[in-house]
Motif scaffolding. Sequence first.
Motif, PDB file in Angstrom:
ATOM      1  N   ASN D 215      47.249  12.681 -37.637  1.00 58.38           N
ATOM      2  CA  ASN D 215      46.135  11.788 -37.352  1.00 58.38           C
ATOM      3  C   ASN D 215      46.501  10.625 -36.438  1.00 58.38           C
ATOM      4  OD1 ASN D 215      44.379  13.318 -38.824  1.00 58.38           O
ATOM      5  ND2 ASN D 215      44.699  12.184 -40.707  1.00 58.38           N
ATOM      6  N   TYR D 217      46.930   8.363 -33.472  1.00 58.96           N
ATOM      7  CA  TYR D 217      46.235   8.288 -32.192  1.00 58.96           C
ATOM      8  C   TYR D 217      46.939   7.298 -31.283  1.00 58.96           C
ATOM      9  CZ  TYR D 217      42.481   7.200 -28.859  1.00 58.96           C
ATOM     10  OH  TYR D 217      41.749   7.008 -27.736  1.00 58.96           O
ATOM     11  N   THR D 233      44.309  14.341 -31.644  1.00 58.13           N
ATOM     12  CA  THR D 233      43.521  13.109 -31.777  1.00 58.13           C
ATOM     13  C   THR D 233      43.159  12.575 -30.402  1.00 58.13           C
ATOM     14  OG1 THR D 233      45.653  12.090 -32.137  1.00 58.13           O
ATOM     15  CG2 THR D 233      44.169  12.222 -34.018  1.00 58.13           C
TER      16      THR D 233
ATOM     17  N   SER E 125      41.434  12.091 -39.576  1.00 56.79           N
ATOM     18  CA  SER E 125      41.910  11.134 -38.584  1.00 56.79           C
ATOM     19  C   SER E 125      40.889  10.024 -38.360  1.00 56.79           C
ATOM     20  CB  SER E 125      42.182  11.884 -37.284  1.00 56.79           C
ATOM     21  OG  SER E 125      41.699  11.164 -36.191  1.00 56.79           O
ATOM     22  N   ASP E 239      42.758   2.345 -34.066  1.00 53.06           N
ATOM     23  CA  ASP E 239      42.061   3.567 -33.698  1.00 53.06           C
ATOM     24  C   ASP E 239      40.548   3.407 -33.775  1.00 53.06           C
ATOM     25  OD1 ASP E 239      44.647   4.243 -33.842  1.00 53.06           O
ATOM     26  OD2 ASP E 239      44.421   5.873 -35.288  1.00 53.06           O
TER      27      ASP E 239
END
Lengths: 351, 351, 396, 282, 304
Positions: D215, D217, D233, E125, E239
């Motif tokens: 996950n 990024y 990602t 994510s 993010d």
Amino acid sequence: MTGVTLEKAVKKYGETRVIHDVDLTVEDGEFCVFVGPSGCGKSTLLRMIAGLEATTAGTIRIGARDVTRAEPADRGVAMVFQTYALYPHMTVAENMGFGLKMTGHPKAEIDAKVREASRILKLDALLDRKPKALSGGQRQRVAIGRAIVRGPAVFLFDEPLSNLDAELRVDMRVEIARLHKEIGATMIYVTHDQTEAMTLADRIVVLRAGRVEQVGAPMDLYRDPDNRFVAGFIGSPSMNFLDARVTDGAVEIPALERRVEVAASLPPEGTAIVAGLRPEHLVLEPGGTLEVDLAEALGGVSYAHLAGPDGARLVVEDRGDRRAAEGERVSVTFEPRRLYLFDRETGLRIR
Amino acid sequence: MTGVTLEKAVKKYGETRVIHDVDLTVEDGEFCVFVGPSGCGKSTLLRMIAGLEATTAGTIRIGARDVTRAEPADRGVAMVFQTYALYPHMTVAENMGFGLKMTGHPKAEIDAKVREASRILKLDALLDRKPKALSGGQRQRVAIGRAIVRGPAVFLFDEPLSNLDAELRVDMRVEIARLHKEIGATMIYVTHDQTEAMTLADRIVVLRAGRVEQVGAPMDLYRDPDNRFVAGFIGSPSMNFLDARVTDGAVEIPALERRVEVAASLPPEGTAIVAGLRPEHLVLEPGGTLEVDLAEALGGVSYAHLAGPDGARLVVEDRGDRRAAEGERVSVTFEPRRLYLFDRETGLRIR
Amino acid sequence: QDESLSGTLTIFSDMSNPAPRAVMEDMAARFDEMHPDLEVELTIIEREAYKTQIRNFLTANPPDVANWYAANRMRPYIEAGLFEDVSDLWAEPEIAENLASTKSALTVDDKQWGVPYTYYQWGVFYRADIYEEHGLEEPADWEGLKSNCQTLLDAGTKCFAIGTKFLWTAGGWFDYINMRTNGYDFHMQLTNGQVPWTDERVRTTFANWRELIDMGAFIDNHQSYSWQEALPFMVNGDAAAYLMGNFAVAPMREAGLTDDQLGFYQFPLIDPDLPMAEDAPTDTFHIPSGAENKEAARAFLRFVVSPENQTLINGGDALGQLPVNAASEVDEDKFLEEGFEMLSANAPGGIAQFFDRDAPAEMASVAMEGFQEFMVFPDNLDDILGRLEQARQRIY
Amino acid sequence: MFPRPIETQPRAAQLTYQAMIPLALVLWLLPLLAVAVFSVKPDADFTTGNYWAWPSRFAGLENYGKVFLESDMPRYLLNSVLITVPTVLGAVALSCMTGFALGVYKFRGNLLIFFMFVAGNFVPFQILMVPVRDLTLELGLYNTKAGLVLFHVAFQTGFCTLFMRNFIRALPVELIEAARVEGVAEWRIFWFVVLPLMKPAIAALSVLIFTFVWNDYFWAVVLTQGAESQPVTAGITSFNAQYRAAYHLMSAGSIVAALPPVAMFFLMQRHFIAGLTLGAVK
Amino acid sequence: MTATDRQATGATWLRRNRQVVAPVLFLLPGLLFFLVYVLLPVAQSVQISFFRWDGLGEPDYVGLANYRELAGDRAFEVSVINNVKWLLLYLLAIPGGLFIALFLNQTVTGIRLYKSLFFFPFVISQVVVGLVFTWFYDPTFGLLNAILGAVGLGPVNVLGDPALATYGIIVAGLWPQVAYCMILYLTGLNAVDPEQVEAARLDGAKGWRMLWYVILPQLRPATFIAFVVTIIGALRSFDLISVMTNGGPFGSTRVLSFYMFEKALGEYGFRMGYGAAIAVVLFLIMLVFIAYFLWSMWRQERGA
Ligand SMILES: Nc1ncnc2c1ncn2[C@@H]1O[C@H](COP(=O)(O)OP(=O)(O)OP(=O)(O)O)[C@@H](O)[C@H]1O
Ligand SMILES: Nc1ncnc2c1ncn2[C@@H]1O[C@H](COP(=O)(O)OP(=O)(O)OP(=O)(O)O)[C@@H](O)[C@H]1O
Ligand SMILES: [Mg+2]
Ligand SMILES: [Mg+2]
């Protein structure tokens, strides 16, 4: 010759000394038991012999060899832990053979030794199980088996039975005794259980605060303790201690209203000393100045807890069919030869 | 009147019944001990009384009140757990006062009660400590103190001493006895320790697989067990059981090579029965068919483990100065009135 | 077929929208085909991400050819020595003659640093059908624009779609209003940091802009959308026009708008005394100075600007933009023709690249953020201009 | 057990509870469910404004087909696998060793080193960003999967060490002592005694790190670019940029990107939760 | 001394000192990695923060100039304020997680599956979470406005409104974080001593008071970890911001970590020194929590 000798062995943790100049010789093939109150250093001493704790000063010899600085692996000892310390991911057979495998023994030899050990300990049916699938007693047997397999000169046991329940403990105790008879190796055994110590030991080492108080055969310690501590520690229930005084060359015990002539070399007239009497050596007589505070009936035997008018307390073993009732007034008698005397200050036996 | 009464109490977990129709009356102020093998349902029964387990069927009364469906807090009971279950984040005083605080008592009253309880249990010096800073025995005292503070009509103890070491256990046992005498409340106590059961109980309840086997005063159970289970369970070391047969209106015990005339109403000629003999009622005589397998000397007393030629095994208590040695051949004698007889199938006593 | 080139030619491109992507892929494939010994490796990076990543790859693993933008936007890389001087290409007659109009956009320090491959007009694309429905004409001046707008608003249609999430779209509006209000030269002085942002003339620009904002001419919540996300408003008829570059035509068509529904007009006059100036950003190819196969890279640049290729890639079915090569043909596409016409005949004031290409990067970012804020909270103007002025003094 | 087991409550309460959990779950996962529904809607639903109604027809196959066949998503997915798996292996291997060293041996500075690992684990990424990027550039690993893997391994080792060391601490010391008395060399103790016992921790950590790294990024953006080496990602953002406003495709892409860690989690959920207990809540 | 002798002493030296050598060898690789990739970079970042550097050419030493500039930088100020908001509001994940954990701490059939599904958001994510919530908030078709509309409210443009945007992102961030805290609390609740609960039940504690006086104190380790991971999560938030608003509208959702990235590697940025200075400030904030965490761990170790 694979006895164990300690010479002035010392262990310090930082600045605290937990083992003070211990001198001790364990003979080849002897079953030696360490006892003592919790925290007295039994485990520490055992682990020093095993090499799991560094020895701060002094010398440890196994047989003729100085092993003070040797790695655990190089000492030729095997250890059985209180928690068994079996490898949970290996079967019984793998557990027992692991040490040999790691030190590069051929497979056939390992198998033979494991079979031999499992025969001795009657583990044959369990060889393929994992420790999880064993009862406590079986686990302990495997732990012992693991020790046997390597054929060490010295076995070390640290309270191996204390995690078992009462019944199993009795069985395993008998088993260990048998084992010692069978393989005849030197064994050093730590316990805080009276019965284990008394029944298993060739010799008992009584420790107290990192020092050896007395060393001797079990019944010798029971019959002839060197000092008040050992007298109180060996035997269950504990020896009763009563204030006494030397009068006219005899011992006067006010609480029991008795004067006893003894063969011992008594200190000067008038010295306050301590008289020791085991509960099993006292006999109750009806009528007297002592009151039965509490009578504990255990079936075949009862313990009467007595209180004297001056606050003295003592426990008397009471057998037979008529037993003292609580609140009853009684007196006690004993044979003079059963009386132990101790110095009040040093606690040393007056013989 | 704050006795505890159970009427046909039943507990099921799913489909498994673990308590079967238990009828039991614990008198006001009585000290009642539950004993039985592991898993027999002692804790479950106690927890049903406390209200920590729902009762599947039957009625539980405390005093005159039916509490079968009442909340634990509303039953007027206090419980002492094996693991103490002290609140680790509260001081001793807070631990003891917590129950009263929860029920909204004023602070002054709580303080007074805590002080009173800590006096009884000699905890004054520890009131500000956290449980972590206490020894095992002190923790157990605090747990008891917490129970006392709430002034319950009934105290429930679930193996309160089994996490303590041997010495402390003796001390705490005496303390609990004293406490019972001092506050006189009804107490129900679960244990698997012989000594605790025998010494503390006014009455012992022997449980087996969720059923009551026998209820009675400790010495009554010892002297007059109803069945083989109780006979074997009460008394330490356990009673020896030997095969026997009814011959010519008397009991023949092959292993001991003896025939005994008894007053009991024996079953028909030839019936195989079981003879029970306590170790402490047997006397060793030199010479005979029994071999001393193992002699365990414990100081005042020894236990001789004997093996008969037909594989029978028995344990004999051996006192006095001359004790049997291992390997010796002996025979045993006993007074006929010490002989217990049991039905081989049902285990019921033959009286 | 040219046999002389060999090895690999790596190209990094930011042509990540579907239509340009196809063009780029096709172009690479054709070039690959032409050179059997040469292997062309094309990496297409998402357009917004590309802008942050170009620095990394120029220093770390430079490709042989990279996309970028003209004018100030390429200056930092030239100054850092990351772009190859390609003046030699520009000296070649074919290029020198045919690409003259864009030469200045690619010139820094009298040298040329890359070649253009496309440029496109900006202007107002509008829904002709909606205009017609309300009887509106293409506006000729500011008043006309506003009155059109009022009519549309009254009918419940927003005048302009815009998505300012990525800020630069607001820069387009500023460019136009400022150039129409203050003229091309002022605009260039401003982006070059020679005029304070607190200048009264700048305020006039914003005042004009504000008239539209106060009317409610722009769609709501434009700060939440990218320019693509704002397209549906136009497509669905919720908004009637869109100030945008010509590249917006392709997605509008794709979304189903026919050429009949879609119209284009030049941004109207505000100050009639000022000559019209236009934004026509030029997109470029460069050779990183760290390139390995510069020979092939030069060949590729030549190939890109060649008339045939220019005709092909800028066609209406491809990029749909204007070819940079004078020798190539403008596709028969009404918007391209209109744009070409506008830029060549009707932009006497000058041709600007675009706000974020004319102004230095840092200034552009602070300023465009201010424009976005202004579009949402016009009352914050003083505060915004103060901030911009502060930034200007630090940056230049 | 707290709160009181629902089994001991009246039947009505039990039923209410049983009914409430799925309801709460649907509410809790609503945003995700929406994406799931989006991903099987046809293009037309969005242009006609049919956002929240049932899909007008099932277009899952073509949407997912597009993701898999017409975009770089498969490549990004492969990159993610090639980044994540080595990282998991590397970090677990290194931290087993460091955890063993710190958990078993007594030496000066033990706690200090341990704390250093722990502290490093909590450092904000941003302070590492510029130097790590430069380091990666210097090593010539910029825009390579290896560059990302190396960094992730180093960073996750801190976290894993905390975890492993606590886990090893909880193992009975006697096991190691027993082996020592038996004459087993230290590294063999590590390999044959400790490592097998750490299986649950290793399994738990693997899932955890897999999730973290999959996950990630931030580092993907800092250390890589382009479909050649970026993980999924970053891929999904560029995919989304490519298909901006094509919600059905973006949804399908997101679901594809989210699936592997979800699958991993479901396969290993027992270890995962056990792992959290062992390493964290102690 | 013969060669074999030397070998022998070598071997025995190793043998005798293997308790010393072994940990060194086991530690070395991990430590090396960690030094190179974590510890050194921290020091380097601090160093870079004293330079002006565009990442391309030679850095210029400028002393504290970067920090001085920070002091007057509005965007920095906004970032710090937003970080504080994140820190405070993110902590809501802890009670939120506790609440769900309490709700799910039952043993009905299928509860394991439910627990996993509730944990789900954490596995996904943040990029996807951000996307999902962006649509959820979308002013035209977002579910939020659909719901608000149904009850006659709205519409609101959460992410377009500088007053709401940060909160909108925090809510999105809370979603996985609550799941994380939930799982921590579930494991914590597993470890609650049932006998203590029973004792408290006998003591008459119920419901909230049971929770407050008996359960929560026992959940302290779980709370502690939840606190730590939540703080870290709050300060690392990057993010989501990048995906949901890209710092906008007009910079109102920036936090330090995002601003740092923007300044150092962003489209218009590449002020490495300035970015490093922002990172150092962020690090200093984090250091407070790191110190607290280490301190409590140290106390625990000493106690053990
Ligand atoms: N690692 C250590 N650091 C400091 N002191 C220690 C350490 N290990 C043991 N001690 C101290 O050494 C003394 C002896 O401990 P040891 O474990 O040998 O006692 P023990 O006789 O085995 O007791 P027990 O019967 O409870 O097992 C104790 O006072 C203990 O507190
Ligand atoms: N929650 C439960 N579900 C199913 N069976 C149970 C449960 N709790 C206890 N039991 C069963 O009930 C029986 C009685 O258990 P209980 O704990 O009362 O035994 P006990 O007499 O206290 O044993 P011990 O001496 O080991 O404490 C056992 O057979 C046990 O397996
Ligand atoms: Mg010990
Ligand atoms: Mg029990």
